[in-house]
Design an enzyme around this catalytic site. Structure first.
Site, short mmCIF file in Angstrom:
data_model
loop_
_atom_site.label_atom_id
_atom_site.label_comp_id
_atom_site.label_asym_id
_atom_site.label_seq_id
_atom_site.Cartn_x
_atom_site.Cartn_y
_atom_site.Cartn_z
N LYS A 202 0.97 -1.68 -0.06
CA LYS A 202 0.03 -0.26 -0.25
C LYS A 202 0.75 1.47 0.08
O LYS A 202 1.11 1.41 1.10
CB LYS A 202 -0.97 -0.04 1.02
CG LYS A 202 -2.30 0.37 1.05
CD LYS A 202 -2.24 2.01 1.13
CE LYS A 202 -1.89 2.91 1.99
NZ LYS A 202 -1.88 4.16 1.57
N GLU A 277 9.39 1.42 10.81
CA GLU A 277 10.80 1.53 10.72
C GLU A 277 9.99 3.65 11.36
O GLU A 277 9.33 4.00 9.28
CB GLU A 277 10.94 1.65 9.18
CG GLU A 277 12.67 1.83 8.97
CD GLU A 277 12.51 3.15 8.59
OE1 GLU A 277 12.57 4.08 10.02
OE2 GLU A 277 12.67 3.66 7.88
N CYS A 311 14.24 9.45 7.01
CA CYS A 311 13.98 9.37 8.48
C CYS A 311 15.38 9.43 8.80
O CYS A 311 15.38 10.08 9.91
CB CYS A 311 13.42 7.60 8.47
SG CYS A 311 13.96 6.78 7.20
N GLU A 411 10.82 15.66 15.25
CA GLU A 411 11.00 15.08 13.18
C GLU A 411 10.38 16.77 13.20
O GLU A 411 9.74 16.39 13.23
CB GLU A 411 10.58 14.02 13.38
CG GLU A 411 10.95 13.29 12.14
CD GLU A 411 11.07 12.07 11.74
OE1 GLU A 411 9.86 12.02 11.84
OE2 GLU A 411 11.86 11.50 10.95
#
Ligand code: NAI
Ligand code: MG
Length: 508
Positions: A202, A277, A311, A411
């Site tokens: 997906k 992750e 990331c 982040e």
């Protein structure tokens, strides 16, 4: 091979032809419109479609299937049939051959994949081309590994025969983000197929096309129908039913921490195993003895590549005090010269992926500004000439105020570098470890001992010494703490798609 592929002809134009077409029309002909299920282009059960945007223009360029639970269910059923049927029967060597043919086809069609990735994600064409090269490597690597998964013989003495089998875990869900749409898809799909799993992927609703193209290419490479299915749509309509589906045996999720927590909760209901992750806020330390020219290039790539939407971006620069002023002056001078623009143009930094992401980045920087953080470069939304409608944030450098400053704890996922200044290596290690994330850490130093001391004491899934982002598909990758768990890439990435079965026989 599938007999008929009803949907678009995925013509492979040359790079120049494809660029000319995008410049003239804003899009490319032959993009997929449907899901790819059981080796066929499959329209969404509900008939609903949605648009994907070109971030460089801030405008939609093509529609795709807005899938839901019914489409997911069809795809899981197709994957199950492939797993218990043709793909489950394929020998490890045959699986390797299919992956090798996928690598060959990708090499032949690399330009088309790179163009679509550039258009859909916003990333610069040269970065997209680099991503495609990495994806070819991933398929080569796991093609070679498919028939080298060896179990153990168990030392039980002469009266017993004991051994282990690495069995494929079953039907795997891959939930893919928008920052590295093709790369992230491939780093899950290649090892999962090598292990003998079947897949329902997906992709993110911002970047659906290259995963669909990869699935169609796999069918041409001889992958049995249903072994790789792609259902597109939003996280709520398509992602949530996929990760909650009882027919899924393993989930690989890459994305944000809050969504990762929801995926883990959904997985818990069916006791589905998973690899998460999630994000990062990775420190990049430059000690006073480092080669500052090399470190400067490393910092620029670590935070401004893909407009910082990585990331594992080096989003915290930790500088040793004696060189801090000089290094920052040189960095600011370089950052101010970076050219922004559409990913197809010759620029240094492309747009961010969505208007929402641009707003999020801006909110972080506005809050820092209001709190009194020094802003050394950039600091806001910009509209570069020739790409006025696009979603651009100026490459930014912000001085951190302390260890609990949101600019260093949260982040941002954009081209925003937070700077922390330290007295020595031990303080650098302390600062490096002072967030909830633990994905990557980097250090630039001439001292082997200092580099090793840092590598041993920093909490991170991977440590880069004197070259940020060093390594490739061979290197296991993943996070600790809020950055997630489990490993992708390398042989560990292959074992993530296996389950061990121990078999013991009493001999007479
Ligand atoms: P997200 O984590 O919500 O989306 C990632 C993927 O998960 C997409 O395919 C999405 O459709 C899917 N998804 C969303 N909700 C789901 C659900 N309930 N069940 C199953 N799948 C679901 O991330 P989003 O909103 O696109 O970005 C937000 C922030 O996440 C970014 O600002 C960034 O900080 C972080 N992020 C981190 C990434 C990484 O590489 N670790 C990649 C993308 C985003
Ligand atoms: Mg898009």
């Amino acid at each position: 091979m599938s007999a008929s592929l009803a949907n678009p002809t995925l013509a492979a134009p040359t790079l120049a032809e494809g660029m000319a077409e995008i410049r003239a029309t804003g899009t490319l002909t032959g993009l997929p419109r449907d899901h790819f299920i059981a080796g066929r282009w499959t329209p969404p059960a509900s008939g609903a479609r949605m648009d994907s945007a070109d971030p460089g223009r801030g405008a939609p360029f093509a529609a795709f299937a807005n899938g839901d639970a019914e489409d997911v269910d069809r795809a899981v059923t197709a994957a199950r049939a492939a797993f218990t049927g043709a793909w489950g029967d394929a020998s490890p060597a045959e699986r390797g051959r299919v992956l090798q043919r996928m690598a060959s086809l990708l090499r032949a069609e690399a330009d088309r994949f790179a163009l679509v990735e550039c258009l859909d994600s916003g990333k610069r064409l040269s970065e997209a081309q680099g991503d495609v090269r990495g994806v070819i490597r991933a398929f080569e690597y796991y093609a070679g590994a498919a028939d080298k998964l060896e179990g153990a013989s168990l030392p039980l003495g002469r009266n017993y025969l004991g051994f282990t089998l690495d069995e494929p875990v079953g039907v795997c869900a891959q939930v893919i983000p928008w920052n590295y749409p093709l790369s992230t898809a491939a780093r899950g799909i290649a090892p999962a197929l090598a292990a003998g799993c079947a897949i329902v992927a997906k992709p993110a609703e911002q970047t659906p096309f290259t995963a669909l193209m990869l699935a169609e290419l796999a069918t041409r490479a001889g992958l049995p129908d249903g072994a790789l299915n792609v259902v597109t749509g939003t996280g709520a309509r398509a992602g949530a039913p996929l990760v909650a589906h009882p027919g899924i045996h393993h989930i690989t999720f890459t994305g944000s921490v809050p969504t990762g927590i929801r995926v883990m909760q959904a997985a818990a209901e069916n006791v589905t195993r998973l690899v998460l992750e999630l994000g990062g806020k990775s420190p990049l330390v430059v000690l006073a003895d480092a080669d500052l020219d090399i470190a400067l290039e490393g910092v620029l790539e670590a935070i401004y590549e893909n407009a910082g939407q990585i990331c594992s971006a080096g989003s915290r620069l930790v500088l040793e005090r004696p060189i801090a002023d000089e290094f920052l002056a040189r960095l600011v001078a370089r950052v101010e010269k970076l050219r922004l623009g559409h990913g197809l143009d010759a620029v240094d930094v492309g747009p961010v992926n969505s208007a929402l992401q641009l707003e999020r980045i801006d909110a972080h920087v506005r809050r820092a500004e209001a709190a009194g953080n020094g802003i050394l470069a950039g600091g806001g939304i910009v509209h570069p000439a020739g790409a006025e409608g696009g979603w651009f944030f100026a490459p930014t450098i912000v001085l951190a105020r302390g260890l609990d400053d949101p600019i260093v704890t949260e982040e941002i996922f954009g081209p925003v570098l937070a700077v922390q200044i330290v007295g020595d290596l031990d303080e650098a290690i302390h600062v490096a470890n002072a967030t909830e994330f633990a994905l990557v850490a980097g250090i630039y130093t001439a001292s082997f001992d200092k580099a090793q001391r840092f590598a041993r004491r920093v909490d991170a899934g991977q440590v880069y010494i004197n070259e940020y982002f060093a390594g490739g598909i061979e290197v296991p990758f993943g996070g600790n703490r809020k950055s997630g768990f489990g490993r992708e890439k390398g042989m560990e990435g292959l074992r993530s798609y296996c389950r061990t079965k121990s078999i013991v026989a009493r001999l007479r």
